[in-house]
Design an enzyme around this catalytic site. Sequence first.
Site, mmCIF file in Angstrom:
data_model
loop_
_atom_site.group_PDB
_atom_site.id
_atom_site.type_symbol
_atom_site.label_atom_id
_atom_site.label_comp_id
_atom_site.label_asym_id
_atom_site.label_seq_id
_atom_site.Cartn_x
_atom_site.Cartn_y
_atom_site.Cartn_z
ATOM 1 N N GLU A 148 54.920 37.020 37.599
ATOM 2 C CA GLU A 148 53.551 37.222 38.075
ATOM 3 C C GLU A 148 53.105 35.912 38.720
ATOM 4 O O GLU A 148 52.443 35.082 38.112
ATOM 5 C CB GLU A 148 52.668 37.656 36.897
ATOM 6 C CG GLU A 148 53.146 39.000 36.353
ATOM 7 C CD GLU A 148 52.704 39.316 34.937
ATOM 8 O OE1 GLU A 148 51.891 38.551 34.379
ATOM 9 O OE2 GLU A 148 53.183 40.327 34.391
ATOM 10 N N HIS A 151 48.945 40.587 23.249
ATOM 11 C CA HIS A 151 48.113 40.166 24.373
ATOM 12 C C HIS A 151 46.691 39.784 23.955
ATOM 13 O O HIS A 151 45.888 39.372 24.790
ATOM 14 C CB HIS A 151 48.073 41.261 25.432
ATOM 15 C CG HIS A 151 49.351 41.401 26.206
ATOM 16 N ND1 HIS A 151 50.566 41.644 25.605
ATOM 17 C CD2 HIS A 151 49.610 41.318 27.544
ATOM 18 C CE1 HIS A 151 51.508 41.710 26.528
ATOM 19 N NE2 HIS A 151 50.959 41.513 27.712
ATOM 20 N N ASN A 154 46.052 47.238 31.429
ATOM 21 C CA ASN A 154 46.185 47.054 32.870
ATOM 22 C C ASN A 154 44.892 47.498 33.542
ATOM 23 O O ASN A 154 44.413 48.607 33.298
ATOM 24 C CB ASN A 154 47.340 47.897 33.422
ATOM 25 C CG ASN A 154 48.534 47.060 33.793
ATOM 26 O OD1 ASN A 154 48.389 45.902 34.174
ATOM 27 N ND2 ASN A 154 49.717 47.639 33.670
ATOM 28 N N TYR A 214 58.790 51.472 34.053
ATOM 29 C CA TYR A 214 58.200 50.233 33.545
ATOM 30 C C TYR A 214 57.069 50.523 32.560
ATOM 31 O O TYR A 214 56.174 51.332 32.826
ATOM 32 C CB TYR A 214 57.654 49.382 34.699
ATOM 33 C CG TYR A 214 56.858 48.178 34.230
ATOM 34 C CD1 TYR A 214 57.503 47.090 33.666
ATOM 35 C CD2 TYR A 214 55.475 48.157 34.307
ATOM 36 C CE1 TYR A 214 56.786 45.994 33.199
ATOM 37 C CE2 TYR A 214 54.735 47.074 33.847
ATOM 38 C CZ TYR A 214 55.407 45.996 33.292
ATOM 39 O OH TYR A 214 54.695 44.920 32.821
ATOM 40 N N ARG A 216 10.053 28.443 56.913
ATOM 41 C CA ARG A 216 10.240 29.125 58.183
ATOM 42 C C ARG A 216 11.514 29.973 58.212
ATOM 43 O O ARG A 216 11.564 31.016 58.870
ATOM 44 C CB ARG A 216 10.300 28.070 59.293
ATOM 45 C CG ARG A 216 10.113 28.625 60.674
ATOM 46 C CD ARG A 216 10.421 27.660 61.801
ATOM 47 N NE ARG A 216 10.338 26.250 61.485
ATOM 48 C CZ ARG A 216 10.948 25.296 62.193
ATOM 49 N NH1 ARG A 216 11.689 25.631 63.241
ATOM 50 N NH2 ARG A 216 10.844 24.028 61.869
ATOM 51 N N TYR A 265 11.833 24.098 57.139
ATOM 52 C CA TYR A 265 12.830 25.171 57.156
ATOM 53 C C TYR A 265 12.773 26.068 55.923
ATOM 54 O O TYR A 265 13.017 27.270 56.010
ATOM 55 C CB TYR A 265 14.244 24.582 57.240
ATOM 56 C CG TYR A 265 14.638 24.009 58.581
ATOM 57 C CD1 TYR A 265 13.767 24.016 59.662
ATOM 58 C CD2 TYR A 265 15.902 23.466 58.753
ATOM 59 C CE1 TYR A 265 14.137 23.483 60.884
ATOM 60 C CE2 TYR A 265 16.285 22.934 59.968
ATOM 61 C CZ TYR A 265 15.403 22.932 61.037
ATOM 62 O OH TYR A 265 15.792 22.404 62.239
ATOM 63 N N PHE A 287 46.311 46.481 39.835
ATOM 64 C CA PHE A 287 45.621 45.687 38.809
ATOM 65 C C PHE A 287 45.186 44.318 39.322
ATOM 66 O O PHE A 287 44.482 43.593 38.617
ATOM 67 C CB PHE A 287 46.563 45.456 37.621
ATOM 68 C CG PHE A 287 47.911 44.929 38.051
ATOM 69 C CD1 PHE A 287 48.059 43.638 38.527
ATOM 70 C CD2 PHE A 287 49.028 45.741 37.989
ATOM 71 C CE1 PHE A 287 49.286 43.159 38.949
ATOM 72 C CE2 PHE A 287 50.265 45.268 38.405
ATOM 73 C CZ PHE A 287 50.401 43.968 38.884
#
Length: 520
Positions: free
Chosen positions: A413, A85, A197, A55, A284, A281, A329
């Site tokens: 994916e 990309h 990746n 791949y 404290r 609070y 990844f």
Amino acid sequence: MPDTFFYGTDRLTSSKAIAIARGQLKASLNDEATARVLASQGEVAQIVSTGRTVYGVNTGFGILANKPISEEDTATLQYKILQSHSVGVGEPIAPEVSKLMLITKVQSLAQGYSGVQLSTLQRIIWHIDNDIIPVVPSQGSVGASGDLAPLAHLFLPLIGLGECWVNGEKKKTARVLQQNQLLPIQLGPKEGLALINGTQFILSFAVKAVQRMHNCLEAADIIGAMTLEALTGTNAPFDERLHKLRPYAGNRLVAQRLRLILRDSAIMQSHVDCGRVQDPYSLRCMPQVHGASRTAWFHLKELTETELNAVTDNPIIFSATDTISGGNFHGQPLALPLDYACFAAAEIGNISDRRCYLLLEGKWGLPMLLMKDVGLNSGFMIPQYTTAALVTENKTLCFPASADSIPTSLGQEDHVSMGSISGRKLNQVLDNLENILAIELLSACQAIEFRRPHRSSEVLEFAHDLVRNYVSFAEEDRIFAEDINLVAGLIKDFSFVEKVDAFTAARDIRLNEGYAEFTY
């Protein structure tokens, strides 16, 4: 810290990554890492020459994984993946974050499981060493299959495309390379995929958050203690015996810090018999609230440093005949702790705003709105509006990005982490938190002066004087935004905490002694 860090063989930490990015720590490849890189690149060359299907080496990407690529096209495939990309949008991320992406990517690739060329790693290191940093858009990653879009933009300059930051200005990469007498890299098989990746976008925001959140937590204890003093609160809730009965390490550390910060305070001694039974609070419960946020910070730090030394590529090349397509990844291991830290940081702002409100009420001997002549003057009323606005903005940022997943790549994916959004959101919350803490510090410094002639502890008097070097006591209204920005600057550049730490160290007041794991 050592003189030199060696990529791929030394253990990287958040503080070392920041030091490399800022030029405070030299980093390079040693012979061991070089040998690993060369061997892994040789394994990829063997895969290509034998025609074995792997791949991303000789196949398409994502849903196109079953599309074979010819041997002569394997290099072109890697060039095209950076182009295709590069789809990021939005404002560019800060150059320091981009630089951290480069550093963390080199650390991953230099371990020798990705098949990249040595010359490619050397070019990335050249960018780091010369502070020529790629321009990366802030949006477009879904936090799985790697931070694809931002990493593609990050490495466009390797092939002569995209833009770089040079001395704070954006310049076309082609021009930058020409000026430095360099040619674009000729990517080999798998290299483009190896570059994009990984979780380096998520990781770099996590590295910044680990540093910034720790600074805010340290500041919050000091500032909260000053507010308690101004409100004539008690230090009884910080008693060590109490916290041994519920021994969370973060809680115990905060209680210890508060005890030491408040030690030998004349203001504290001046009201021991005041008859007040309990404080609100937000005074404290500082050990419980600040402590819980410290626990969240520690969890983020621990997982960030695991990721800093991980290989997040796919496929992993063990040898030419042993490759694994897996999911290293996937950003989920960081997405969840980033969201957890986001809630924890927001809560520090929430409790700080409550303390700001208490300072304005005109109780326990303080004038209403921290000014004697109110009516004509609004005093410190409106700065608390800003803390209220920032606290609510932080609440809207607390929706966990990791709770959502939208399938991509036509369903190949089908589960993604959205951790890239988690990392960006946490840093937005920290932006707001720094301003909230600045307003509390400004208000507490104003309030504590109404306790004169009594003096606070030496630590808090030093902190007060430090602020007064920049901002004076307010007798009447003025443009408080200017004061807020000056005090926020002390917090944002870490100088407030660093100077208080230097002061305490010089007097052997060890605020964090015994809790080394909580140090940055």
